[in-house]
Motif scaffolding. Structure first.
Motif, PDB file in Angstrom:
ATOM      1  N   ARG A  12       0.841  -1.301   0.018  1.00 15.54           N
ATOM      2  CA  ARG A  12       0.124  -0.258   0.210  1.00 15.54           C
ATOM      3  C   ARG A  12       0.748   1.112  -0.097  1.00 15.54           C
ATOM      4  NH1 ARG A  12      -4.671  -1.357   4.629  1.00 15.54           N
ATOM      5  NH2 ARG A  12      -5.535  -3.463   3.708  1.00 15.54           N
ATOM      6  N   TYR A  13       2.280   1.080   0.057  1.00 16.22           N
ATOM      7  CA  TYR A  13       3.020   2.353   0.176  1.00 16.22           C
ATOM      8  C   TYR A  13       4.036   2.481  -0.892  1.00 16.22           C
ATOM      9  CZ  TYR A  13       1.454   2.855   4.884  1.00 16.22           C
ATOM     10  OH  TYR A  13       0.674   3.104   5.864  1.00 16.22           O
ATOM     11  N   ARG A  37      10.350   4.411   2.774  1.00 16.50           N
ATOM     12  CA  ARG A  37       9.027   4.389   2.761  1.00 16.50           C
ATOM     13  C   ARG A  37       8.245   5.801   2.815  1.00 16.50           C
ATOM     14  NH1 ARG A  37       4.157   2.412   6.770  1.00 16.50           N
ATOM     15  NH2 ARG A  37       4.701   4.436   7.611  1.00 16.50           N
ATOM     16  N   ARG A  87       4.908   8.459   2.669  1.00 20.04           N
ATOM     17  CA  ARG A  87       3.785   8.779   3.528  1.00 20.04           C
ATOM     18  C   ARG A  87       2.334   8.052   3.161  1.00 20.04           C
ATOM     19  NH1 ARG A  87       3.319  12.253   7.338  1.00 20.04           N
ATOM     20  NH2 ARG A  87       5.149  13.361   6.478  1.00 20.04           N
ATOM     21  N   GLY A  88       2.277   7.649   1.908  1.00 22.03           N
ATOM     22  CA  GLY A  88       1.071   6.881   1.224  1.00 22.03           C
ATOM     23  C   GLY A  88       1.425   6.104   0.028  1.00 22.03           C
ATOM     24  N   TRP A  89       0.322   5.966  -0.783  1.00 18.94           N
ATOM     25  CA  TRP A  89       0.611   5.080  -1.916  1.00 18.94           C
ATOM     26  C   TRP A  89       0.940   6.023  -3.342  1.00 18.94           C
ATOM     27  CZ3 TRP A  89      -2.485   6.836  -5.935  1.00 18.94           C
ATOM     28  CH2 TRP A  89      -3.565   7.729  -5.709  1.00 18.94           C
TER      29      TRP A  89
END
Length: 120
Positions: free
Chosen positions: A31-32, A97, A99-101
């Motif tokens: 998801r990242y 990584r 923060r989001g997708w």
């Protein structure tokens, strides 16, 4: 707890290849957006390449045509295939990584890095 563990660094002659791996845990990897950065001695950390959750790519100018990022969501692992290495690629390489997708160069979590040294 997010953990990112890099491996695969080493010493290689100019023109050679290396493949870095980053094993992730502690979060839903698929998801990242994930990325590779690098930092050479005395220089600022530099963006290398990123891959979004939807497999969209973002590539730094200095590695275009030579490095390829990929991900295996089943293994929660990020890769960086580095070809035609140059002495100026010498650096500590970090997995990170976002923060989001979505595609982004803003990272929230970092691995400890793996050293890549290219000699001529």
């Amino acid at each position: 707890q997010v953990q990112l563990v890099e491996s695969g660094g080493g010493l290689v002659q100019a023109g050679g290849s290396l493949k870095l791996s980053c094993t992730a845990s502690g979060f839903p990897f698929s998801r990242y957006t994930m990325a590779w950065f690098r930092q050479a001695p005395g220089k600022e950390r530099e963006f290398v390449q990123g891959i979004s959750a939807h497999f969209n790519l973002d590539t730094g100018e200095s590695v275009k045509g030579r490095f390829t990022i990929s991900r295996d969501n089943d293994k929660s692992t990020l890769y960086l295939q580095m070809n035609n290495l140059k002495p100026e690629d010498t650096a500590v390489y970090y997995c990170a990584r976002a923060r989001g997708w979505a595609v982004s160069r803003e990272m929230t979590d970092w691995g400890h890095g793996t050293q890549v040294t290219v000699f001529s």
